[in-house]
Design a protein around this motif. Structure first.
Motif, PDB file in Angstrom:
ATOM      1  N   TYR A 143      17.382   2.650   0.351  1.00  0.00           N
ATOM      2  CA  TYR A 143      16.413   3.671   0.454  1.00  0.00           C
ATOM      3  C   TYR A 143      16.781   5.066  -0.059  1.00  0.00           C
ATOM      4  O   TYR A 143      16.374   5.966  -0.380  1.00  0.00           O
ATOM      5  CB  TYR A 143      16.019   3.996   1.782  1.00  0.00           C
ATOM      6  N   GLU A 195      18.908   5.474  -2.158  1.00  0.00           N
ATOM      7  CA  GLU A 195      18.847   5.627  -3.855  1.00  0.00           C
ATOM      8  C   GLU A 195      17.749   6.123  -4.330  1.00  0.00           C
ATOM      9  O   GLU A 195      17.524   6.726  -5.428  1.00  0.00           O
ATOM     10  CB  GLU A 195      19.378   4.108  -4.257  1.00  0.00           C
ATOM     11  N   ARG A 196      16.618   5.972  -3.261  1.00  0.00           N
ATOM     12  CA  ARG A 196      15.252   6.528  -3.667  1.00  0.00           C
ATOM     13  C   ARG A 196      15.010   8.090  -3.294  1.00  0.00           C
ATOM     14  O   ARG A 196      14.216   8.453  -3.503  1.00  0.00           O
ATOM     15  CB  ARG A 196      14.100   5.763  -3.084  1.00  0.00           C
ATOM     16  N   GLY A 241       0.670  -1.204  -0.056  1.00  0.00           N
ATOM     17  CA  GLY A 241       0.013   0.045   0.064  1.00  0.00           C
ATOM     18  C   GLY A 241       0.916   1.298   0.158  1.00  0.00           C
ATOM     19  O   GLY A 241       0.310   2.316  -0.037  1.00  0.00           O
ATOM     20  N   PHE A 295       7.367   7.980  -5.578  1.00  0.00           N
ATOM     21  CA  PHE A 295       6.952   8.847  -6.680  1.00  0.00           C
ATOM     22  C   PHE A 295       8.033   9.733  -6.843  1.00  0.00           C
ATOM     23  O   PHE A 295       9.282   9.806  -6.040  1.00  0.00           O
ATOM     24  CB  PHE A 295       5.673   9.694  -6.288  1.00  0.00           C
ATOM     25  N   ALA A 351      15.556  10.376  -5.192  1.00  0.00           N
ATOM     26  CA  ALA A 351      15.167  11.175  -6.181  1.00  0.00           C
ATOM     27  C   ALA A 351      13.685  11.618  -5.947  1.00  0.00           C
ATOM     28  O   ALA A 351      13.341  12.502  -6.524  1.00  0.00           O
ATOM     29  CB  ALA A 351      15.509  10.594  -7.220  1.00  0.00           C
ATOM     30  N   GLY A 352      12.990  10.595  -5.105  1.00  0.00           N
ATOM     31  CA  GLY A 352      11.542  11.183  -5.185  1.00  0.00           C
ATOM     32  C   GLY A 352      11.291  10.755  -3.558  1.00  0.00           C
ATOM     33  O   GLY A 352      11.788  11.429  -2.967  1.00  0.00           O
ATOM     34  N   GLY A 353      10.051  10.016  -3.370  1.00  0.00           N
ATOM     35  CA  GLY A 353       9.888   9.994  -1.770  1.00  0.00           C
ATOM     36  C   GLY A 353       9.104   8.586  -1.683  1.00  0.00           C
ATOM     37  O   GLY A 353       8.483   8.129  -2.940  1.00  0.00           O
ATOM     38  N   ILE A 354       8.784   8.437  -0.857  1.00  0.00           N
ATOM     39  CA  ILE A 354       8.121   7.229  -0.313  1.00  0.00           C
ATOM     40  C   ILE A 354       6.822   7.550   0.779  1.00  0.00           C
ATOM     41  O   ILE A 354       7.308   8.032   1.610  1.00  0.00           O
ATOM     42  CB  ILE A 354       8.658   6.142   0.113  1.00  0.00           C
ATOM     43  N   SER A 355       5.621   7.343   0.367  1.00  0.00           N
ATOM     44  CA  SER A 355       4.701   7.722   1.028  1.00  0.00           C
ATOM     45  C   SER A 355       4.202   6.408   2.034  1.00  0.00           C
ATOM     46  O   SER A 355       4.610   5.435   1.983  1.00  0.00           O
ATOM     47  CB  SER A 355       3.471   8.034   0.367  1.00  0.00           C
ATOM     48  N   ASP A 356       3.563   6.825   3.138  1.00  0.00           N
ATOM     49  CA  ASP A 356       2.741   5.541   3.836  1.00  0.00           C
ATOM     50  C   ASP A 356       1.713   5.184   3.052  1.00  0.00           C
ATOM     51  O   ASP A 356       1.582   5.386   1.988  1.00  0.00           O
ATOM     52  CB  ASP A 356       2.332   6.317   5.109  1.00  0.00           C
ATOM     53  N   ALA A 357       1.209   4.094   3.629  1.00  0.00           N
ATOM     54  CA  ALA A 357       0.208   3.334   2.964  1.00  0.00           C
ATOM     55  C   ALA A 357      -0.943   4.455   2.328  1.00  0.00           C
ATOM     56  O   ALA A 357      -1.320   5.297   3.288  1.00  0.00           O
ATOM     57  CB  ALA A 357      -0.454   2.369   3.860  1.00  0.00           C
TER      58      ALA A 357
END
Lengths: 286, 195
Positions: B147, B149-150, A272, A276, B152-158
């Motif tokens: 992480y 390396e990510r 979930g 982005f 460049a963007g972001g990661i959201s919670d569910a």
């Protein structure tokens, strides 16, 4: 939008909207483009070029746009270490996603055969050293969207959208707002993005499913279905690229693709969470 | 060119950047953009005519922007971690430069899915131009590098999502309408399977 044209082609629903009237000959041309494309590439048709290649191998001549599709497929193949390849077609069929929609796996998952040993995709067309079932689903629908947009622009349309059930490209001033459909709940969206002139494509593994965890997105390196990424969306200049990147994002990290393509993306994982690109940070509901 | 050693060798400070692996160059470009954003603003406030456009060109790395000022005072090598956002007043007063030449390192922290993590950013400033940027992940645990390396963007919670009928949108991008042939076939199987 002043005029609208809906039709079925290559197994999905299409809708074209334009500010200017869509003349009968323009509509006919769209249907012809779809028919020609399907006749070349559909692995669900007995009379297609791809089906002939699967039966006897050899050479399939392609029109000019075939070179662009082949080049993109090869780039994605190389960037994903073989995770994306047209040779995944026979593995999809073996998992039950075949021309008869049997949905019965006939072989255990296995890696796709190697491109270099088997497949030569040049500007003239495709040549197979031996019979193989190809699948250009990774980017083919997007390319057909592009061909239709180009046809309409050439006919004078300046404000037009071609939408192949979620894979779309728009030409025109301003922008429209597009919801990103929640992969687990088609009545919900996980966010919205603005689409100016350009393409937005979506891919999700959860809709075309059958059997025990089987769906239509395979990692060609293993032959197994991808289960960590459940959906991807890509904004890019053209729909073929956006469509292909949507597929590649199921098997490759966005950073691995960012050096070769200019795009924005949203990825949704099976737990979930979503990932982005920076410009889309505000696109998701949280 | 009397002040610092770095100003005389801009090409060597640039050279390693071109050899970065791809993912690192992406990170570097992002860092350069954000840092240059700050530098550009400060330069404009100081009305330094030379600082704006060269700074904007620097991150491309295509050409080496040579320092133009020859009058920078000999100042101590900067070590303050906030130097990039904190112009050295003596340098600005004595010349066209807003910043003292030198190499600056700043450590930033952020919340990753694996917990709080740190990343080190080192920039080299020459005549108000950023001539080199290095981003150094400082992983504490094995998953951290992934992480970072990510970055460049972001990661959201569910993601919870919102109902489509509560949204004003023109289109929906998803897969619910995908593949009529597929849906038809599965529908057929369902009906055939019905007793």
């Amino acid at each position: 939008m002043a005029d609208s044209f809906s039709f079925e082609a290559i197994g999905t629903s299409w809708r074209v909207d334009s500010r200017a009237p869509l003349l009968p000959r323009q509509r006919t041309e769209l249907l012809q483009l779809a028919e020609e494309y399907d006749t070349l590439y559909s692995r669900f048709r007995q009379d297609s070029g791809v089906t002939a290649l699967a039966e006897s191998g050899g050479h399939l001549p392609l029109p000019r746009h075939g070179a662009a599709l082949g080049a993109l497929m090869r780039t994605l193949h190389d960037l994903t270490g073989g995770g994306v390849t047209p040779l995944v077609g026979e593995r999809l069929a073996a998992q039950g996603y075949d021309a008869d929609y049997s949905f019965v796996p006939t072989a255990p998952p296995s890696p796709s055969r190697a491109w270099d040993d088997l497949l030569d995709w040049t500007t003239d067309g495709v040549t197979l050293a031996e019979p193989a079932l190809l699948d250009v689903g990774a980017a083919g629908k997007g390319q057909l969207v592009d061909l239709m947009v180009e046809s309409l622009v050439a006919a004078g349309h300046q404000d037009v959208i071609v939408d192949a059930s979620g894979d779309m490209r728009r030409v025109g001033d301003g922008s429209i707002t597009v919801a990103l459909e929640h992969p687990y709940d088609a009545s919900s969206a996980i966010g919205t993005v603005g689409l100016g002139s350009g393409a937005l494509c979506a891919s999700a593994s959860n809709r075309r499913t059958w059997g025990d965890g089987l769906h239509h997105v395979l990692d060609a390196r293993t032959g197994r279905c991808v289960d960590t990424v459940v959906a991807s969306w890509v904004l890019a200049e053209d729909a073929m690229t956006a469509d292909g990147l949507c597929t590649a994002l199921f098997v490759a990290d966005p950073v691995e693709l960012a050096g070769s393509f200019d795009f924005d993306y949203v990825l949704m994982y099976s737990d979930g969470r979503a990932r982005f690109s920076t410009p889309l940070a505000g696109a998701l509901f949280s | 060119m009397t002040s610092t050693g770095q100003t005389e060798t801009p090409s060597t400070t640039l050279a390693p950047r071109t050899a970065f692996p791809l993912h690192k160059r992406v990170l570097t470009a992002l860092a350069a953009v954000s840092i240059l954003g700050a530098a550009g603003c400060a330069g404009a406030e100081a009305e330094s005519p030379a600082s704006g456009s060269p700074a904007a060109e620097a991150p491309t790395g295509a050409t080496t922007t040579a320092p133009t000022s020859t009058e920078e005072p000999a100042t101590a090598a900067p070590s303050g971690s906030a130097a990039a956002n904190d112009p050295a007043p003596t340098a600005a007063a004595a010349s066209d430069q807003t910043y003292t030449d030198g190499t600056y390192t700043q450590t930033g922290s952020y919340q990753s899915p694996a917990g709080p993590e740190e990343v080190g950013v080192t920039i080299t400033l020459e005549a108000d131009v950023v001539t080199a940027v290095e981003v150094e992940p400082m992983p504490d645990n094995p998953t951290t590098t992934m992480y970072q390396e990510r970055f460049a963007g972001g990661i959201s919670d569910a993601i919870v999502g919102k109902k489509l009928d509560e949204l004003a949108v023109d289109k929906v991008a998803g897969s619910s309408l995908t593949s009529g042939g597929f849906n038809e076939a599965t529908g057929k199987i369902k009906s055939e399977a019905q007793i």
